[in-house]
Design a protein around this motif. Sequence first.
Motif, PDB file in Angstrom:
ATOM      1  N   ARG A 362       0.830  -1.214   0.000  1.00 20.76           N
ATOM      2  CA  ARG A 362       0.000   0.000   0.000  1.00 20.76           C
ATOM      3  C   ARG A 362       0.861   1.259   0.000  1.00 20.76           C
ATOM      4  O   ARG A 362       0.561   2.220  -0.718  1.00 20.76           O
ATOM      5  N   ARG A 363       1.932   1.239   0.796  1.00 13.89           N
ATOM      6  CA  ARG A 363       2.800   2.414   0.837  1.00 13.89           C
ATOM      7  C   ARG A 363       3.453   2.658  -0.528  1.00 13.89           C
ATOM      8  O   ARG A 363       3.640   3.803  -0.937  1.00 13.89           O
ATOM      9  N   ARG A 364       3.776   1.569  -1.214  1.00 17.59           N
ATOM     10  CA  ARG A 364       4.402   1.696  -2.532  1.00 17.59           C
ATOM     11  C   ARG A 364       3.466   2.356  -3.530  1.00 17.59           C
ATOM     12  O   ARG A 364       3.875   3.188  -4.353  1.00 17.59           O
ATOM     13  N   HIS A 365       2.187   1.989  -3.466  1.00 17.19           N
ATOM     14  CA  HIS A 365       1.236   2.475  -4.462  1.00 17.19           C
ATOM     15  C   HIS A 365       0.417   3.662  -3.970  1.00 17.19           C
ATOM     16  O   HIS A 365      -0.419   4.180  -4.703  1.00 17.19           O
ATOM     17  N   PHE A 366       0.654   4.096  -2.738  1.00 21.64           N
ATOM     18  CA  PHE A 366      -0.091   5.228  -2.196  1.00 21.64           C
ATOM     19  C   PHE A 366       0.387   6.507  -2.861  1.00 21.64           C
ATOM     20  O   PHE A 366       1.579   6.689  -3.054  1.00 21.64           O
ATOM     21  N   PRO A 367      -0.511   7.424  -3.184  1.00 23.97           N
ATOM     22  CA  PRO A 367      -0.060   8.709  -3.738  1.00 23.97           C
ATOM     23  C   PRO A 367       0.878   9.401  -2.767  1.00 23.97           C
ATOM     24  O   PRO A 367       0.618   9.476  -1.564  1.00 23.97           O
ATOM     25  N   GLU A 368       1.975   9.946  -3.259  1.00 21.43           N
ATOM     26  CA  GLU A 368       2.995  10.554  -2.412  1.00 21.43           C
ATOM     27  C   GLU A 368       2.442  11.684  -1.562  1.00 21.43           C
ATOM     28  O   GLU A 368       2.859  11.886  -0.429  1.00 21.43           O
ATOM     29  N   THR A 369       1.497  12.418  -2.118  1.00 23.17           N
ATOM     30  CA  THR A 369       0.957  13.568  -1.381  1.00 23.17           C
ATOM     31  C   THR A 369       0.146  13.147  -0.168  1.00 23.17           C
ATOM     32  O   THR A 369      -0.079  13.943   0.740  1.00 23.17           O
ATOM     33  N   SER A 370      -0.284  11.888  -0.147  1.00 20.40           N
ATOM     34  CA  SER A 370      -1.127  11.432   0.958  1.00 20.40           C
ATOM     35  C   SER A 370      -0.334  10.739   2.060  1.00 20.40           C
ATOM     36  O   SER A 370      -0.890  10.383   3.084  1.00 20.40           O
ATOM     37  N   VAL A 371       0.981  10.514   1.827  1.00 19.55           N
ATOM     38  CA  VAL A 371       1.792   9.855   2.838  1.00 19.55           C
ATOM     39  C   VAL A 371       2.099  10.842   3.959  1.00 19.55           C
ATOM     40  O   VAL A 371       2.525  11.958   3.696  1.00 19.55           O
ATOM     41  N   PRO A 372       1.850  10.483   5.200  1.00 18.03           N
ATOM     42  CA  PRO A 372       2.094  11.424   6.296  1.00 18.03           C
ATOM     43  C   PRO A 372       3.567  11.804   6.393  1.00 18.03           C
ATOM     44  O   PRO A 372       4.446  11.059   6.007  1.00 18.03           O
ATOM     45  N   GLU A 373       3.805  12.997   6.935  1.00 17.42           N
ATOM     46  CA  GLU A 373       5.175  13.465   7.113  1.00 17.42           C
ATOM     47  C   GLU A 373       5.894  12.591   8.138  1.00 17.42           C
ATOM     48  O   GLU A 373       5.275  12.070   9.069  1.00 17.42           O
ATOM     49  N   PRO A 374       7.213  12.403   7.961  1.00 17.20           N
ATOM     50  CA  PRO A 374       7.963  11.604   8.935  1.00 17.20           C
ATOM     51  C   PRO A 374       7.859  12.207  10.338  1.00 17.20           C
ATOM     52  O   PRO A 374       7.863  13.415  10.505  1.00 17.20           O
ATOM     53  N   GLN A 375       7.763  11.326  11.330  1.00 17.30           N
ATOM     54  CA  GLN A 375       7.673  11.791  12.713  1.00 17.30           C
ATOM     55  C   GLN A 375       9.076  11.994  13.291  1.00 17.30           C
ATOM     56  O   GLN A 375      10.043  11.396  12.845  1.00 17.30           O
ATOM     57  N   HIS A 376       9.167  12.855  14.284  1.00 18.40           N
ATOM     58  CA  HIS A 376      10.447  13.057  14.958  1.00 18.40           C
ATOM     59  C   HIS A 376      10.759  11.808  15.770  1.00 18.40           C
ATOM     60  O   HIS A 376       9.965  11.364  16.597  1.00 18.40           O
ATOM     61  N   LEU A 377      11.955  11.241  15.555  1.00 23.37           N
ATOM     62  CA  LEU A 377      12.312  10.016  16.236  1.00 23.37           C
ATOM     63  C   LEU A 377      12.909  10.280  17.619  1.00 23.37           C
ATOM     64  O   LEU A 377      12.899   9.412  18.475  1.00 23.37           O
ATOM     65  N   THR A 378      13.465  11.467  17.824  1.00 29.29           N
ATOM     66  CA  THR A 378      13.974  11.839  19.143  1.00 29.29           C
ATOM     67  C   THR A 378      12.923  12.697  19.841  1.00 29.29           C
ATOM     68  O   THR A 378      12.655  13.817  19.423  1.00 29.29           O
ATOM     69  N   VAL A 379      12.317  12.148  20.893  1.00 27.20           N
ATOM     70  CA  VAL A 379      11.163  12.775  21.529  1.00 27.20           C
ATOM     71  C   VAL A 379      11.575  13.763  22.604  1.00 27.20           C
ATOM     72  O   VAL A 379      11.030  14.861  22.709  1.00 27.20           O
ATOM     73  N   HIS A 380      12.549  13.393  23.432  1.00 23.07           N
ATOM     74  CA  HIS A 380      12.913  14.199  24.592  1.00 23.07           C
ATOM     75  C   HIS A 380      14.169  15.021  24.331  1.00 23.07           C
ATOM     76  O   HIS A 380      14.918  14.752  23.391  1.00 23.07           O
ATOM     77  N   SER A 381      14.388  16.015  25.168  1.00 18.31           N
ATOM     78  CA  SER A 381      15.517  16.929  24.969  1.00 18.31           C
ATOM     79  C   SER A 381      16.839  16.161  25.078  1.00 18.31           C
ATOM     80  O   SER A 381      16.965  15.214  25.846  1.00 18.31           O
ATOM     81  N   VAL A 382      17.807  16.618  24.292  1.00 22.77           N
ATOM     82  CA  VAL A 382      19.099  15.941  24.198  1.00 22.77           C
ATOM     83  C   VAL A 382      20.121  16.684  25.051  1.00 22.77           C
ATOM     84  O   VAL A 382      20.295  17.893  24.919  1.00 22.77           O
ATOM     85  N   SER A 383      20.796  15.957  25.933  1.00 26.69           N
ATOM     86  CA  SER A 383      21.820  16.566  26.779  1.00 26.69           C
ATOM     87  C   SER A 383      22.899  15.534  27.072  1.00 26.69           C
ATOM     88  O   SER A 383      22.637  14.329  27.114  1.00 26.69           O
ATOM     89  N   SER A 384      24.118  16.013  27.277  1.00 21.81           N
ATOM     90  CA  SER A 384      25.253  15.139  27.543  1.00 21.81           C
ATOM     91  C   SER A 384      25.390  14.879  29.039  1.00 21.81           C
ATOM     92  O   SER A 384      24.695  15.486  29.873  1.00 21.81           O
ATOM     93  N   LEU A 385      26.306  13.998  29.404  1.00 22.82           N
ATOM     94  CA  LEU A 385      26.585  13.715  30.804  1.00 22.82           C
ATOM     95  C   LEU A 385      27.031  14.989  31.525  1.00 22.82           C
ATOM     96  O   LEU A 385      26.581  15.278  32.637  1.00 22.82           O
ATOM     97  N   GLU A 386      27.900  15.764  30.869  1.00 25.59           N
ATOM     98  CA  GLU A 386      28.361  17.013  31.481  1.00 25.59           C
ATOM     99  C   GLU A 386      27.203  17.988  31.695  1.00 25.59           C
ATOM    100  O   GLU A 386      27.106  18.618  32.759  1.00 25.59           O
ATOM    101  N   ASP A 387      26.327  18.112  30.686  1.00 21.62           N
ATOM    102  CA  ASP A 387      25.177  19.020  30.810  1.00 21.62           C
ATOM    103  C   ASP A 387      24.278  18.611  31.974  1.00 21.62           C
ATOM    104  O   ASP A 387      23.844  19.458  32.773  1.00 21.62           O
ATOM    105  N   ASP A 388      24.013  17.318  32.077  1.00 25.11           N
ATOM    106  CA  ASP A 388      23.114  16.833  33.133  1.00 25.11           C
ATOM    107  C   ASP A 388      23.721  17.002  34.520  1.00 25.11           C
ATOM    108  O   ASP A 388      23.020  17.318  35.494  1.00 25.11           O
ATOM    109  N   LEU A 389      25.032  16.811  34.617  1.00 27.72           N
ATOM    110  CA  LEU A 389      25.692  16.999  35.908  1.00 27.72           C
ATOM    111  C   LEU A 389      25.619  18.460  36.352  1.00 27.72           C
ATOM    112  O   LEU A 389      25.370  18.766  37.528  1.00 27.72           O
ATOM    113  N   LYS A 390      25.825  19.388  35.415  1.00 29.07           N
ATOM    114  CA  LYS A 390      25.729  20.812  35.751  1.00 29.07           C
ATOM    115  C   LYS A 390      24.323  21.166  36.223  1.00 29.07           C
ATOM    116  O   LYS A 390      24.139  21.851  37.244  1.00 29.07           O
TER     117      LYS A 390
END
Length: 424
Positions: A362-390
């Motif tokens: 279905r995805r192969r034959h679905f019209p491109e305009t109707s395919v939903p936009e890709p979702q963000h795969l990283t949900v939560h804020s990004v921080s390093s070990l140093e950032d979190d310690l501070k």
Amino acid sequence: MWMLDLTSLDFTLWQEVRQIGEGPPTCCNFPVTIARDTMFVFSGQSGAKITNDLFQFHFDTRQWRRISNAHILRGSPPSPQRRYGHTMVAHESYLYVFGGTADNILPNDLYCYDLDDQTWHIVEVSEDSQVPHGRLFHAADVIDDAMYIFGGTLDNNIRNGEMYRFQFSSYPRCTLRDDFGRLLDSKQFCDLTFIVGKEDTEIDAHTTVVACRSSWLKKKIEQVKKLETNSSDTSSEKLKITIDDVQPEAFLIALRFMYTDSIYALVKDVPELEVIRIIMDVYCVALKLELGRLEQICVQYIETSINQSNVLMALGCASRLDLTALKDYCLRFIVRGSNFKTIIMTQQFETVPNPLMVEIVRRRHFPETSVPEPQHLTVHSVSSLEDDLKTFWNDSCDGNLCDITMVVGETHIRSHKAILTARC
């Protein structure tokens, strides 16, 4: 590859080198540098294709090796963008890449590859630096403890005759991650036990470290502490937190990340296909514990590792774990261009469950305009070990989760036993 024996009296006698291993494709406009008696080649232009792979050639064995993307599992950013016309030099245990043209832009970031840790990072130059503009086809060399860049072509094909000097840092290497890793391995002063999975696997840790890295765990710890305060039973020396909906193996990897910002050590000897399965489980744990940086590492590894031979396995894992965003990424890869025809002709495609097979078609034959936009795969804020310690230190000024008091003169300083043990 050809070589000339400089110890011979005949300087016209070239010899072809017999090479083995996985070498770089035939390409041009790439840099070569020597470090630790080996030769490194990074990126380059191969016809219309531009790569961003790093290859290492061992002179003694005449063998090539493509350095994998496992550096992402060490908490390292991805490799520099694919490019050509750039330079690469070696200094001490590092390779430095500058310039070139990457996807029609001329970046001026300075990338560094650590030969010991096998990780990439962007060098943060001092604020008073005069950073050269992006350029390609320039020259670079190392003299003593500095790198010199000369010439090159700027925007609009303008030739440039400027010279820049970059002073290499002489600061000692930071051991923060190594210190915390040793703390975890030693189990010294552990004051928290996780009861994980359906078989109630017990895993020891340190309250201050996990609370520092995971806001979800910090809330759980505070809840358990409050219950214990209100309870008459104070016989248990360690806090106990039950997490029964994750795999113990994946949780152990996530715990290692909380201490070291890296998960490579626990998967380095695992076959590639199995690593992708494990990383999917780790991604689930990262989402639950709200570990944005670990989410990012998992996503980057999966995105750079997906290919025609493993995408169906990855799709099955994403579907089983209900990872909608990763499942969507796999579906997009399968139906893209020539991937679809190659993948559906494999024997592995015949074993795909019918519902997933229907989704692919279905995805192969679905019209491109109707395919939903890709979702963000990283949900939560990004921080390093140093950032979190501070952040944790600034937020714990009120003594919350502090378990030791240091007396300096007449001043009482509340602190954390595990962190002091790791660093002192």
